[in-house]
Scaffold this motif. Structure first.
Motif, PDB file in Angstrom:
ATOM      1  N   ALA A  31      49.517  29.066  22.207  1.00  0.00           N
ATOM      2  CA  ALA A  31      48.897  27.480  23.168  1.00  0.00           C
ATOM      3  C   ALA A  31      49.497  26.202  22.668  1.00  0.00           C
ATOM      4  O   ALA A  31      49.850  25.896  23.877  1.00  0.00           O
ATOM      5  CB  ALA A  31      47.431  27.692  22.886  1.00  0.00           C
ATOM      6  N   ALA A  32      49.621  26.377  21.535  1.00  0.00           N
ATOM      7  CA  ALA A  32      50.574  25.475  21.005  1.00  0.00           C
ATOM      8  C   ALA A  32      52.152  25.172  21.398  1.00  0.00           C
ATOM      9  O   ALA A  32      52.822  24.183  22.035  1.00  0.00           O
ATOM     10  CB  ALA A  32      50.812  24.813  19.377  1.00  0.00           C
ATOM     11  N   ALA A  33      52.328  26.182  21.675  1.00  0.00           N
ATOM     12  CA  ALA A  33      54.187  26.433  22.238  1.00  0.00           C
ATOM     13  C   ALA A  33      53.856  25.917  23.906  1.00  0.00           C
ATOM     14  O   ALA A  33      54.849  25.176  24.576  1.00  0.00           O
ATOM     15  CB  ALA A  33      54.399  27.877  21.647  1.00  0.00           C
ATOM     16  N   VAL A  34      52.634  26.376  24.279  1.00  0.00           N
ATOM     17  CA  VAL A  34      52.918  26.548  26.037  1.00  0.00           C
ATOM     18  C   VAL A  34      52.495  25.005  26.608  1.00  0.00           C
ATOM     19  O   VAL A  34      52.356  24.406  27.180  1.00  0.00           O
ATOM     20  CB  VAL A  34      52.116  27.463  26.014  1.00  0.00           C
ATOM     21  CG1 VAL A  34      51.722  27.484  27.650  1.00  0.00           C
ATOM     22  CG2 VAL A  34      52.674  28.293  26.231  1.00  0.00           C
ATOM     23  N   TRP A  70      51.585  33.940  35.775  1.00  0.00           N
ATOM     24  CA  TRP A  70      49.929  33.479  35.308  1.00  0.00           C
ATOM     25  C   TRP A  70      49.032  33.410  36.180  1.00  0.00           C
ATOM     26  O   TRP A  70      49.054  33.287  37.052  1.00  0.00           O
ATOM     27  CB  TRP A  70      50.837  31.587  34.788  1.00  0.00           C
ATOM     28  CG  TRP A  70      51.511  31.677  33.549  1.00  0.00           C
ATOM     29  CD1 TRP A  70      52.634  31.373  33.017  1.00  0.00           C
ATOM     30  CD2 TRP A  70      51.010  31.291  32.139  1.00  0.00           C
ATOM     31  NE1 TRP A  70      53.433  31.975  32.118  1.00  0.00           N
ATOM     32  CE2 TRP A  70      52.431  31.004  31.166  1.00  0.00           C
ATOM     33  CE3 TRP A  70      49.853  31.769  30.963  1.00  0.00           C
ATOM     34  CZ2 TRP A  70      51.838  31.120  29.842  1.00  0.00           C
ATOM     35  CZ3 TRP A  70      49.251  30.566  30.549  1.00  0.00           C
ATOM     36  CH2 TRP A  70      50.751  30.521  29.216  1.00  0.00           C
ATOM     37  N   SER A  71      48.224  33.548  35.685  1.00  0.00           N
ATOM     38  CA  SER A  71      46.797  33.519  35.833  1.00  0.00           C
ATOM     39  C   SER A  71      46.106  31.716  35.933  1.00  0.00           C
ATOM     40  O   SER A  71      46.134  31.649  34.998  1.00  0.00           O
ATOM     41  CB  SER A  71      46.087  34.700  36.078  1.00  0.00           C
ATOM     42  OG  SER A  71      45.350  34.786  34.553  1.00  0.00           O
ATOM     43  N   PRO A  72      45.530  31.345  36.910  1.00  0.00           N
ATOM     44  CA  PRO A  72      44.263  30.165  36.500  1.00  0.00           C
ATOM     45  C   PRO A  72      43.685  30.682  35.261  1.00  0.00           C
ATOM     46  O   PRO A  72      43.437  29.172  34.231  1.00  0.00           O
ATOM     47  CB  PRO A  72      43.489  30.393  37.713  1.00  0.00           C
ATOM     48  CG  PRO A  72      44.345  30.403  38.613  1.00  0.00           C
ATOM     49  CD  PRO A  72      44.612  31.879  37.534  1.00  0.00           C
ATOM     50  N   ALA A  73      42.949  31.902  34.484  1.00  0.00           N
ATOM     51  CA  ALA A  73      42.523  32.126  33.419  1.00  0.00           C
ATOM     52  C   ALA A  73      42.798  32.144  32.416  1.00  0.00           C
ATOM     53  O   ALA A  73      42.620  30.804  31.464  1.00  0.00           O
ATOM     54  CB  ALA A  73      41.227  33.575  33.505  1.00  0.00           C
ATOM     55  N   GLN A  74      43.832  32.229  32.380  1.00  0.00           N
ATOM     56  CA  GLN A  74      45.199  32.485  31.423  1.00  0.00           C
ATOM     57  C   GLN A  74      44.987  30.385  30.949  1.00  0.00           C
ATOM     58  O   GLN A  74      45.640  30.464  29.276  1.00  0.00           O
ATOM     59  CB  GLN A  74      46.808  33.183  31.485  1.00  0.00           C
ATOM     60  CG  GLN A  74      46.716  34.811  31.388  1.00  0.00           C
ATOM     61  CD  GLN A  74      47.213  35.565  31.599  1.00  0.00           C
ATOM     62  OE1 GLN A  74      47.963  35.069  32.950  1.00  0.00           O
ATOM     63  NE2 GLN A  74      48.004  36.479  31.300  1.00  0.00           N
ATOM     64  N   VAL A  75      45.555  30.230  32.267  1.00  0.00           N
ATOM     65  CA  VAL A  75      45.908  28.721  31.995  1.00  0.00           C
ATOM     66  C   VAL A  75      44.704  28.356  31.036  1.00  0.00           C
ATOM     67  O   VAL A  75      44.855  27.134  30.455  1.00  0.00           O
ATOM     68  CB  VAL A  75      46.649  27.935  33.029  1.00  0.00           C
ATOM     69  CG1 VAL A  75      46.481  26.091  32.589  1.00  0.00           C
ATOM     70  CG2 VAL A  75      47.581  28.777  33.509  1.00  0.00           C
ATOM     71  N   ARG A  76      43.571  28.138  31.675  1.00  0.00           N
ATOM     72  CA  ARG A  76      42.646  27.601  30.632  1.00  0.00           C
ATOM     73  C   ARG A  76      42.399  28.184  29.441  1.00  0.00           C
ATOM     74  O   ARG A  76      42.207  27.279  28.777  1.00  0.00           O
ATOM     75  CB  ARG A  76      41.422  28.170  31.884  1.00  0.00           C
ATOM     76  CG  ARG A  76      39.416  27.979  30.813  1.00  0.00           C
ATOM     77  CD  ARG A  76      38.624  27.633  32.289  1.00  0.00           C
ATOM     78  NE  ARG A  76      37.402  27.513  31.621  1.00  0.00           N
ATOM     79  CZ  ARG A  76      36.511  28.410  30.502  1.00  0.00           C
ATOM     80  NH1 ARG A  76      37.085  29.937  30.316  1.00  0.00           N
ATOM     81  NH2 ARG A  76      35.929  27.938  29.844  1.00  0.00           N
ATOM     82  N   ARG A  77      42.608  29.852  29.191  1.00  0.00           N
ATOM     83  CA  ARG A  77      42.408  30.079  27.820  1.00  0.00           C
ATOM     84  C   ARG A  77      43.168  29.356  26.807  1.00  0.00           C
ATOM     85  O   ARG A  77      43.432  28.650  25.871  1.00  0.00           O
ATOM     86  CB  ARG A  77      42.006  31.229  27.639  1.00  0.00           C
ATOM     87  CG  ARG A  77      41.468  31.893  28.251  1.00  0.00           C
ATOM     88  CD  ARG A  77      41.467  33.241  28.049  1.00  0.00           C
ATOM     89  NE  ARG A  77      42.374  34.829  28.648  1.00  0.00           N
ATOM     90  CZ  ARG A  77      41.952  34.663  29.288  1.00  0.00           C
ATOM     91  NH1 ARG A  77      41.195  34.614  30.762  1.00  0.00           N
ATOM     92  NH2 ARG A  77      43.315  35.575  30.208  1.00  0.00           N
ATOM     93  N   MET A  79      44.553  25.943  27.287  1.00  0.00           N
ATOM     94  CA  MET A  79      44.156  24.968  26.839  1.00  0.00           C
ATOM     95  C   MET A  79      43.427  24.524  25.991  1.00  0.00           C
ATOM     96  O   MET A  79      43.307  23.985  25.220  1.00  0.00           O
ATOM     97  CB  MET A  79      43.745  24.417  28.554  1.00  0.00           C
ATOM     98  CG  MET A  79      45.166  24.037  29.586  1.00  0.00           C
ATOM     99  SD  MET A  79      44.929  23.883  31.223  1.00  0.00           S
ATOM    100  CE  MET A  79      44.226  21.836  31.071  1.00  0.00           C
ATOM    101  N   LEU A  80      41.978  25.834  26.613  1.00  0.00           N
ATOM    102  CA  LEU A  80      41.360  25.906  25.925  1.00  0.00           C
ATOM    103  C   LEU A  80      41.376  25.721  23.673  1.00  0.00           C
ATOM    104  O   LEU A  80      41.346  25.194  22.813  1.00  0.00           O
ATOM    105  CB  LEU A  80      40.346  26.903  26.001  1.00  0.00           C
ATOM    106  CG  LEU A  80      39.367  26.127  26.788  1.00  0.00           C
ATOM    107  CD1 LEU A  80      38.851  27.502  27.061  1.00  0.00           C
ATOM    108  CD2 LEU A  80      38.586  25.216  26.688  1.00  0.00           C
ATOM    109  N   ALA A  81      42.241  27.199  23.704  1.00  0.00           N
ATOM    110  CA  ALA A  81      43.491  27.484  22.503  1.00  0.00           C
ATOM    111  C   ALA A  81      43.597  25.910  22.011  1.00  0.00           C
ATOM    112  O   ALA A  81      44.123  25.867  20.648  1.00  0.00           O
ATOM    113  CB  ALA A  81      44.031  28.137  22.664  1.00  0.00           C
ATOM    114  N   ALA A  82      45.090  25.083  22.828  1.00  0.00           N
ATOM    115  CA  ALA A  82      45.551  23.810  21.971  1.00  0.00           C
ATOM    116  C   ALA A  82      44.868  23.207  21.814  1.00  0.00           C
ATOM    117  O   ALA A  82      44.995  22.036  20.792  1.00  0.00           O
ATOM    118  CB  ALA A  82      45.984  23.592  23.961  1.00  0.00           C
TER     119      ALA A  82
END
Length: 86
Positions: A31-34, A70-77, A79-82
C-alpha cells in the motif's frame, strides 16, 4: 498421497498468527508503494474508486496479487492500508 506441509499443524494458533502478521506487513508495504500512484490519480481528477482503479491500470501498476486489473475494492483496501501506515 497427502498434500501440504506435514510440519504445519492445522489450526495451530501460533502459525496462524505468524502468517497473518506477515500478510498484514506485506499489505502495508504494498500500500505504501502504491500510495503515490493513487495520489497522482486523485490530483489528475479521479474521484471514484473505479476511476482510480482505471488510472492504476493505465499506468501499468500491478494489482495486489500481481494481476493487471484493479477493482474498486482493491483500491479501497490499498487506501485503508496506506492510512494505517502513516
Amino acid at each position: 498421497m497427502r498434500l501440504g506441509n506435514p510440519r504445519l499443524l492445522a489450526g495451530e494458533p501460533a502459525y496462524s498468527m505468524q502468517a497473518n502478521a506477515a500478510q498484514r506487513e506485506y499489505a502495508r508495504r504494498r500500500a505504501a508503494a502504491v500510495a503515490p500512484y493513487i495520489d497522482q490519480a486523485r490530483r489528475a481528477g479521479a474521484v471514484t474508486l473505479a476511476e482510480i482503479a482505471e488510472a492504476l491500470m493505465a499506468r501499468g501498476v500491478p494489482a495486489p496479487r500481481g494481476g493487471r486489473r484493479w477493482s474498486p475494492a482493491q483500491v479501497r483496501r490499498a487506501m485503508l492500508a496506506a492510512t494505517q501506515v502513516a
